[in-house]
Design an enzyme around this catalytic site. Structure first.
Site, PDB file in Angstrom:
ATOM      1  N   HIS A  53     -44.603 -39.584  76.244  1.00 17.42           N
ATOM      2  CA  HIS A  53     -43.838 -39.016  77.364  1.00 17.42           C
ATOM      3  C   HIS A  53     -44.700 -38.007  78.105  1.00 17.42           C
ATOM      4  CE1 HIS A  53     -43.126 -36.088  74.145  1.00 17.42           C
ATOM      5  NE2 HIS A  53     -42.568 -35.247  74.986  1.00 17.42           N
ATOM      6  N   HIS A  55     -44.613 -34.708  78.802  1.00 15.11           N
ATOM      7  CA  HIS A  55     -44.746 -33.262  78.569  1.00 15.11           C
ATOM      8  C   HIS A  55     -46.205 -32.848  78.333  1.00 15.11           C
ATOM      9  CE1 HIS A  55     -40.242 -32.718  77.392  1.00 15.11           C
ATOM     10  NE2 HIS A  55     -40.447 -32.573  78.694  1.00 15.11           N
ATOM     11  N   ASP A  57     -47.668 -30.857  76.376  1.00 16.51           N
ATOM     12  CA  ASP A  57     -48.236 -30.809  75.014  1.00 16.51           C
ATOM     13  C   ASP A  57     -48.527 -32.219  74.469  1.00 16.51           C
ATOM     14  OD1 ASP A  57     -45.355 -31.013  74.980  1.00 16.51           O
ATOM     15  OD2 ASP A  57     -45.396 -30.635  72.815  1.00 16.51           O
ATOM     16  N   HIS A  58     -48.301 -33.245  75.279  1.00 15.91           N
ATOM     17  CA  HIS A  58     -48.605 -34.626  74.861  1.00 15.91           C
ATOM     18  C   HIS A  58     -49.627 -35.310  75.768  1.00 15.91           C
ATOM     19  CE1 HIS A  58     -45.282 -34.702  71.863  1.00 15.91           C
ATOM     20  NE2 HIS A  58     -44.913 -33.690  72.632  1.00 15.91           N
ATOM     21  N   HIS A 111     -34.882 -37.311  75.298  1.00 20.56           N
ATOM     22  CA  HIS A 111     -35.739 -36.118  75.375  1.00 20.56           C
ATOM     23  C   HIS A 111     -36.292 -36.010  76.795  1.00 20.56           C
ATOM     24  CE1 HIS A 111     -38.567 -33.050  73.985  1.00 20.56           C
ATOM     25  NE2 HIS A 111     -39.570 -33.742  74.487  1.00 20.56           N
ATOM     26  N   ASP A 130     -41.460 -37.175  70.664  1.00 19.28           N
ATOM     27  CA  ASP A 130     -40.481 -36.096  70.476  1.00 19.28           C
ATOM     28  C   ASP A 130     -39.051 -36.643  70.430  1.00 19.28           C
ATOM     29  OD1 ASP A 130     -42.589 -34.383  70.505  1.00 19.28           O
ATOM     30  OD2 ASP A 130     -42.053 -33.344  72.358  1.00 19.28           O
ATOM     31  N   HIS A 168     -44.537 -33.619  66.342  1.00 15.38           N
ATOM     32  CA  HIS A 168     -44.635 -32.205  65.936  1.00 15.38           C
ATOM     33  C   HIS A 168     -44.444 -32.016  64.438  1.00 15.38           C
ATOM     34  CE1 HIS A 168     -44.521 -30.193  69.952  1.00 15.38           C
ATOM     35  NE2 HIS A 168     -43.892 -31.302  70.313  1.00 15.38           N
TER      36      HIS A 168
END
Ligand code: ZN
Ligand code: FE
Length: 252
Positions: A53, A55, A57-58, A111, A130, A168
């Protein structure tokens, strides 16, 4: 198929995938350049970047890795404007090859609107980003609780021995939440000592298996009558129980 777990940022996991025969190297959700690049260096190349996805942090290292290795970036078609550097637009249920490996795209919104999982059927491995965590699930940012519940059920229907690699390391806090609302679950108690052992020796708690998750992850157990009863939702539907649990977890 070799998988290297790469801890990134404070609690993210990126995953390097190497396939020997065709010498193909891929990475799932590269969060940060330096840490990922150190591992990629061992293989001297990076053919594909797979994003679950959009975001930060990805996808944080997408552009820098693409620049260095001339990699192709794969993500869901509806997120073509949100995934940096995207080259190959994936569709729901599409089968895609990376070298000799083949994965299926599982569309699991909730999400985010364009969240997907990568399911390697032959190897029985799923990268769930996530959406499904070990003992938990992601926050519902862009979709509805109903969508998230439905997405988790899609994952729940994969083969039980599927290994789950998630985005995570949230397992310990998820465990405490599960213990609070599913206090009589004996599998959960066994899992607790296992998790503590791993974390105390600085090991990831990932991967788990789908079978383990179904026995212990409260978000996959919304049909359990004891859990329903404990929440005072004896006569509620499974999705209503899910919604209640997600709300409770948001402020846990
Ligand atoms: Zn996310
Ligand atoms: Fe994340």
């Amino acid at each position: 198929m070799i998988i290297e777990i790469i801890p990134c940022l404070s609690d993210n996991y990126s995953y390097l995938i190497h396939e020997k025969e065709t010498d193909t190297t891929s990475i799932v959700d590269p969060s940060e350049f330096t840490v990922c690049d150190e591992i990629i260096n061992k293989y001297k190349k990076l053919d594909f970047i797979l994003n679950t996805h959009h975001h930060a942090d990805h996808v944080g290292a997408n552009i820098a890795l693409k620049k260095k290795y001339n990699s192709k970036i794969l993500g869901f078609n509806s997120d073509k404007d949100r995934i940096p550097g995207i080259d190959i637009l994936l569709e729901e249920n599409q089968k895609q090859k990376i070298g000799n490996l083949e994965f299926e795209v599982i569309f699991i919104p909730g999400h985010t609107k364009g969240h997907i999982a990568f399911f390697f059927k032959k190897e029985k491995i799923a990268f769930t980003g996530d959406t499904l965590f070990s003992l938990g699930c992601g926050r519902v940012f862009e979709g509805t609780h109903e969508e998230m519940f439905h997405s988790l059920n899609k994952i729940k229907n994969l083969p039980l021995d599927t290994k789950i690699y998630c985005g995570h390391e949230y397992t310990n806090s998820n465990l405490n939440f599960c213990l609070k609302y599913d206090p009589t679950n004996t599998y959960l108690k066994d899992k607790k000592s296992d998790i503590e052992k791993k974390l105390n020796s600085n090991q990831p708690t990932i991967p788990s298996t789908l079978a383990e998750e179904i026995k212990t992850n409260i978000f996959l157990r919304c049909d359990d009558s004891e859990i329903k009863q404990g929440l005072g939702l004896k006569d509620s539907s499974d999705v209503e129980v899910f919604s209640k649990l997600r709300e409770l977890k948001d402020s846990f």
